[in-house]
Enzyme design. Sequence first.
Site, PDB file in Angstrom:
ATOM      1  N   GLU A 121       0.846  -1.188   0.000  1.00  0.00           N
ATOM      2  CA  GLU A 121       0.000   0.000   0.000  1.00  0.00           C
ATOM      3  C   GLU A 121       0.891   1.251   0.000  1.00  0.00           C
ATOM      4  O   GLU A 121       1.849   1.292   0.760  1.00  0.00           O
ATOM      5  CB  GLU A 121      -0.922   0.049   1.227  1.00  0.00           C
ATOM      6  CG  GLU A 121      -1.958   1.151   1.106  1.00  0.00           C
ATOM      7  CD  GLU A 121      -2.956   1.181   2.278  1.00  0.00           C
ATOM      8  OE1 GLU A 121      -2.778   0.420   3.242  1.00  0.00           O
ATOM      9  OE2 GLU A 121      -3.903   1.958   2.195  1.00  0.00           O
ATOM     10  N   ALA A 261       1.528  -0.139  10.864  1.00  0.00           N
ATOM     11  CA  ALA A 261       1.280  -1.528  10.517  1.00  0.00           C
ATOM     12  C   ALA A 261       0.455  -1.589   9.247  1.00  0.00           C
ATOM     13  O   ALA A 261      -0.052  -0.570   8.781  1.00  0.00           O
ATOM     14  CB  ALA A 261       0.539  -2.237  11.645  1.00  0.00           C
ATOM     15  N   ASN A 264      -2.494  -6.390   5.325  1.00  0.00           N
ATOM     16  CA  ASN A 264      -2.496  -7.407   4.268  1.00  0.00           C
ATOM     17  C   ASN A 264      -3.357  -8.610   4.651  1.00  0.00           C
ATOM     18  O   ASN A 264      -3.308  -9.100   5.765  1.00  0.00           O
ATOM     19  CB  ASN A 264      -1.075  -7.913   4.029  1.00  0.00           C
ATOM     20  CG  ASN A 264      -0.062  -6.795   4.008  1.00  0.00           C
ATOM     21  OD1 ASN A 264      -0.178  -5.888   3.206  1.00  0.00           O
ATOM     22  ND2 ASN A 264       0.887  -6.837   4.924  1.00  0.00           N
ATOM     23  N   GLU A 297      -5.726  -3.048  12.540  1.00  0.00           N
ATOM     24  CA  GLU A 297      -5.375  -3.866  11.368  1.00  0.00           C
ATOM     25  C   GLU A 297      -6.319  -5.059  11.256  1.00  0.00           C
ATOM     26  O   GLU A 297      -6.738  -5.425  10.170  1.00  0.00           O
ATOM     27  CB  GLU A 297      -3.921  -4.339  11.433  1.00  0.00           C
ATOM     28  CG  GLU A 297      -2.887  -3.241  11.610  1.00  0.00           C
ATOM     29  CD  GLU A 297      -3.027  -2.063  10.668  1.00  0.00           C
ATOM     30  OE1 GLU A 297      -3.540  -2.248   9.540  1.00  0.00           O
ATOM     31  OE2 GLU A 297      -2.651  -0.940  11.062  1.00  0.00           O
ATOM     32  N   HIS A 300      -9.626  -4.077   9.796  1.00  0.00           N
ATOM     33  CA  HIS A 300      -9.560  -3.844   8.352  1.00  0.00           C
ATOM     34  C   HIS A 300     -10.009  -5.080   7.564  1.00  0.00           C
ATOM     35  O   HIS A 300     -10.384  -4.956   6.404  1.00  0.00           O
ATOM     36  CB  HIS A 300      -8.132  -3.499   7.928  1.00  0.00           C
ATOM     37  CG  HIS A 300      -7.834  -2.026   7.875  1.00  0.00           C
ATOM     38  ND1 HIS A 300      -8.683  -1.113   7.314  1.00  0.00           N
ATOM     39  CD2 HIS A 300      -6.739  -1.311   8.290  1.00  0.00           C
ATOM     40  CE1 HIS A 300      -8.130   0.103   7.390  1.00  0.00           C
ATOM     41  NE2 HIS A 300      -6.956   0.006   7.979  1.00  0.00           N
ATOM     42  N   GLU A 319     -10.129   3.880   6.091  1.00  0.00           N
ATOM     43  CA  GLU A 319      -9.333   4.343   7.231  1.00  0.00           C
ATOM     44  C   GLU A 319     -10.175   5.053   8.293  1.00  0.00           C
ATOM     45  O   GLU A 319     -10.053   4.761   9.480  1.00  0.00           O
ATOM     46  CB  GLU A 319      -8.176   5.220   6.765  1.00  0.00           C
ATOM     47  CG  GLU A 319      -7.132   4.482   5.910  1.00  0.00           C
ATOM     48  CD  GLU A 319      -6.535   3.254   6.585  1.00  0.00           C
ATOM     49  OE1 GLU A 319      -6.715   3.060   7.810  1.00  0.00           O
ATOM     50  OE2 GLU A 319      -5.890   2.454   5.875  1.00  0.00           O
TER      51      GLU A 319
HETATM   52  N1  TRP Z   1      -3.254   0.920   5.706  1.00  0.00           N
HETATM   53  C1  TRP Z   1      -2.372   1.030   6.810  1.00  0.00           C
HETATM   54  C2  TRP Z   1      -3.209   1.249   8.044  1.00  0.00           C
HETATM   55  O1  TRP Z   1      -3.802   2.243   8.249  1.00  0.00           O
HETATM   56  C3  TRP Z   1      -1.373   2.099   6.764  1.00  0.00           C
HETATM   57  C4  TRP Z   1      -0.474   2.255   5.601  1.00  0.00           C
HETATM   58  C5  TRP Z   1      -0.730   2.875   4.442  1.00  0.00           C
HETATM   59  C6  TRP Z   1       0.879   1.957   5.547  1.00  0.00           C
HETATM   60  N2  TRP Z   1       0.392   2.975   3.680  1.00  0.00           N
HETATM   61  C7  TRP Z   1       1.388   2.426   4.334  1.00  0.00           C
HETATM   62  C8  TRP Z   1       1.718   1.320   6.432  1.00  0.00           C
HETATM   63  C9  TRP Z   1       2.725   2.338   4.009  1.00  0.00           C
HETATM   64  C10 TRP Z   1       3.051   1.208   6.097  1.00  0.00           C
HETATM   65  C11 TRP Z   1       3.550   1.724   4.916  1.00  0.00           C
HETATM   66  O2  TRP Z   1      -3.376   0.423   8.838  1.00  0.00           O
HETATM   67 ZN    ZN Z   2      -5.782   1.620   8.589  1.00  0.00          ZN
END
Ligand code: TRP
Ligand code: ZN
Length: 867
Positions: A121, A261, A264, A297, A300, A319
């Site tokens: 991401e 974090a 995935n 996480e 999610h 988010e």
């Molecule tokens: N999606 C992740 C969360 O909010 C955060 C995230 C987005 C992230 N981009 C990233 C974490 C790049 C590490 C590196 O939980």
């Molecule tokens: Zn998140």
Amino acid sequence: MPNAVYLKDYAPPACMVSHVDLIVTLEANRTVVTSTLHVTPGTVAHEPMVLNGEGLELLSLLIDGKELAKDDFTYADDLLVLNRPPQKPFTLSVVQVCNPQANTSLSGLYVSNGVFCTQMEAEGFRRFAFMQDRPDVMATYRVRVEAPRSMPILLSNGNLVESGKMPAGSHFAVWEDPHPKPTYLFALVAGDLACVKDNFTTMEGRNVELGIYVEKGKEDRCDWAMTCLKASMTWDEERFGRAYDLDVFNIVAVSDFNMGAMENKGLNIFNDKYILARPDTATDTDYVNIERIIAHEYFHNWSGNRITCRDWFQLCLKEGLTVFRDQEFTSDLRSRAVKRIEDVKTLRARQFPEDQGPLAHAVRPASYIEINNFYTPTIYEKGAEICRMLNTVLGAETFRVAMDLYFERHDGEAATVEDFLHCMSEVSRRDLSQFEKWYEQAGTPVVDVTTRYDAASREFSITVSQHTPETPGQKEKAPLHMPIALALFDTHGKELELNTKENVSLAGGVFELTTASASLTFRDVADCPVLSINRGFSAPIILRSDASEADLLFQMSKDSDSFNRWEAAQTCGLRLLVDAYKGTSVDTTRFADGLRNTLISPELDAAFKALMLQLPSEAELTVALAVDVDADRVHAARQSVLRQLGRTLDNELHLVLANRPNSNKYSPDTSSCAHRSLRAAALSLLGYAAPFRALSISREDFTAASNMTSEVGAIGSVLSLESADVDAMLQSFYDRHHADHLLLDKWFMLMAARATSSVQVAALTQHKDFTFNTPNRVYALLGGFTGSNLKAFHSADGAGYRLVGESITLLNAINPQVAARMANSFRSWGRYNRVRKTHATAVMQDILRHKGLSNDVFEIISRTLGS
Ligand code: TRP
Ligand code: ZN
């Protein structure tokens, strides 16, 4: 000038990929990825297929097993274009090479401490393999990982279906994820890791194997994370009816990670700071953060993975909603009242300055240059506030029904904010079209409240008016639909019934403001009442009221809403700080009396008392002063008010500090944390008034400490005092803990906050334990400096700005995401006085002239400068 992406330009992809087959042969400097994509052409005939690929070496390209001719494709500017894809389903086979060892940006496949791991991401997959790297392309994955046997652990998403030995000391594992997912949820890990296992049976009867993978030797620091994971799984079932959907749930902790974090599918990857905890290595704050982030996480899995985002403009869909869910989790497990105050503190410390500065953007922005720059407090925290307001407007029960509909209707889809809101309005039968503006309009709304009591008619009237100041690129603002919770109290503190002359519905004590201005007249009010408004911070606004000091003191002791009790104290405190800054004589006696009453009330929670003792921060005072701010005077003003308060509360503070809690048996439960936080707050306040006594208590606490919270609490409380004792404690902390990377981060953070000038911080960047390559280390030292040492960062000679500017250009070449995060520290430059502004502008202009500037840094700095 880099290109911007616009929401209005969204178009579905030309082709869909339904399944991805990968063979990944791991080698540190040359990893070969063989991918087979099962492609279905879209409806538009002969449209080229566009795949993303960044810095990849392309070895071969076949369609249905046949090599592509030279003029059938191009690979340039990070795009692989297939000019004439077949008009029927086909397979695209690609062999490509990437270099994880050389990847210092920590996006894509990289190596951390000898462990291969991924961060896809938002757009990291393209640095690993060619693919339509966008969230609306969802595919099932089958992944074969091959690596030397010196890396016994091979992981990817989903379930393990096969593993075995290969010749020449290698081995392999095959993972299959049956749930279609976008590229950004893909993950792969390989290394020599230790594993802590447990299991969980879902409400649907599924037995899930849980695994937490950490560096060898750290197995004894995983218990808390495992406890939190199981608690999260249970909570999501009970509170939202959501059960886990695979037979495996793995978490891997790595030391080099850009953020907290990553969710995935079935294989969360964490910054190890948010996994590893043992009483002697982690503080209460760490324990609570681990609990919160594990939950975030995990949640999610439904809000993000099962239902993902159609495009990155919809980021708040996953988010904001997931932050709202994790906030509710913490509220249910710990103290709802305290959690609300803490969340509002975070919102004010991080989101408000963003929303009221040059980087202000909507919760759903209309455009971006670099999507990584939009993982902001606005998307996360203001996004969560929007969900909270929906919960308030609809009522918790209806909100839950609407959530159920959302989860059911959009399961397996890449959805939009409209989809979400549609479920909310369909179930509640409420028109949310005005409410939707919260997603589009940037800036913090300001709400003015005036009151009038008419003794003759026994009427009490209030007028509420809202306006949202203009933000960059958004001049016109419309009134928002906001829930304002309110109550009236008589002089004894009894809550009055709310009968309005206008017969406005105030169900649950909530008034829904939808117009620029509205008035309410309450009938049969015997005496002038005290108004409690925006209770529980029901709307994320700046409230300006004509409440007198007497009203605020009354609320501090009598308001039945604990948030507004705290808020009244903050308002009082802020007024004193502003007066002190302006050089007006300040009398803290009455405010101190209010705090004293709080401190000696046996029925009040210790964590709440601790929060009451904390005055608004220097950053908040800076925002309140608005323009032409002198950072030295801000610091001095706050110190002087704290000194007066400390002196007046001397006795009560000593009472709090009289008996040191038995620190032998550490537990991170709510009540133990609360008592430790009160002790730290009391010690810190005492430090301003009676430094010698505070230092002696601090030294004793430090020596007696048997857990990290007490150790850091002892030093942290006296950090701003001029004394060699503090330096000695810091040295002893370093000597004791420098072998542990997470504790080293704490040391750097404390050193940065204590530094009296940027010269000391500059010297620390040369320390043998400092590196620009590990985000946590950078955030500790430079983040600690820019965030907790405003006086030195904003020093009038500009040295603080120059140090951070130079660090940003260094980081730019190593890790653009981290560089851009550091660049955010200039966001409030416009509030300072001329000398400071001149230095800040010069530093930012220098950065913009830097050759090879990343889009990430360019976007933040150019927006910050307003150019
Ligand atoms: N999606 C992740 C969360 O909010 C955060 C995230 C987005 C992230 N981009 C990233 C974490 C790049 C590490 C590196 O939980
Ligand atoms: Zn998140």
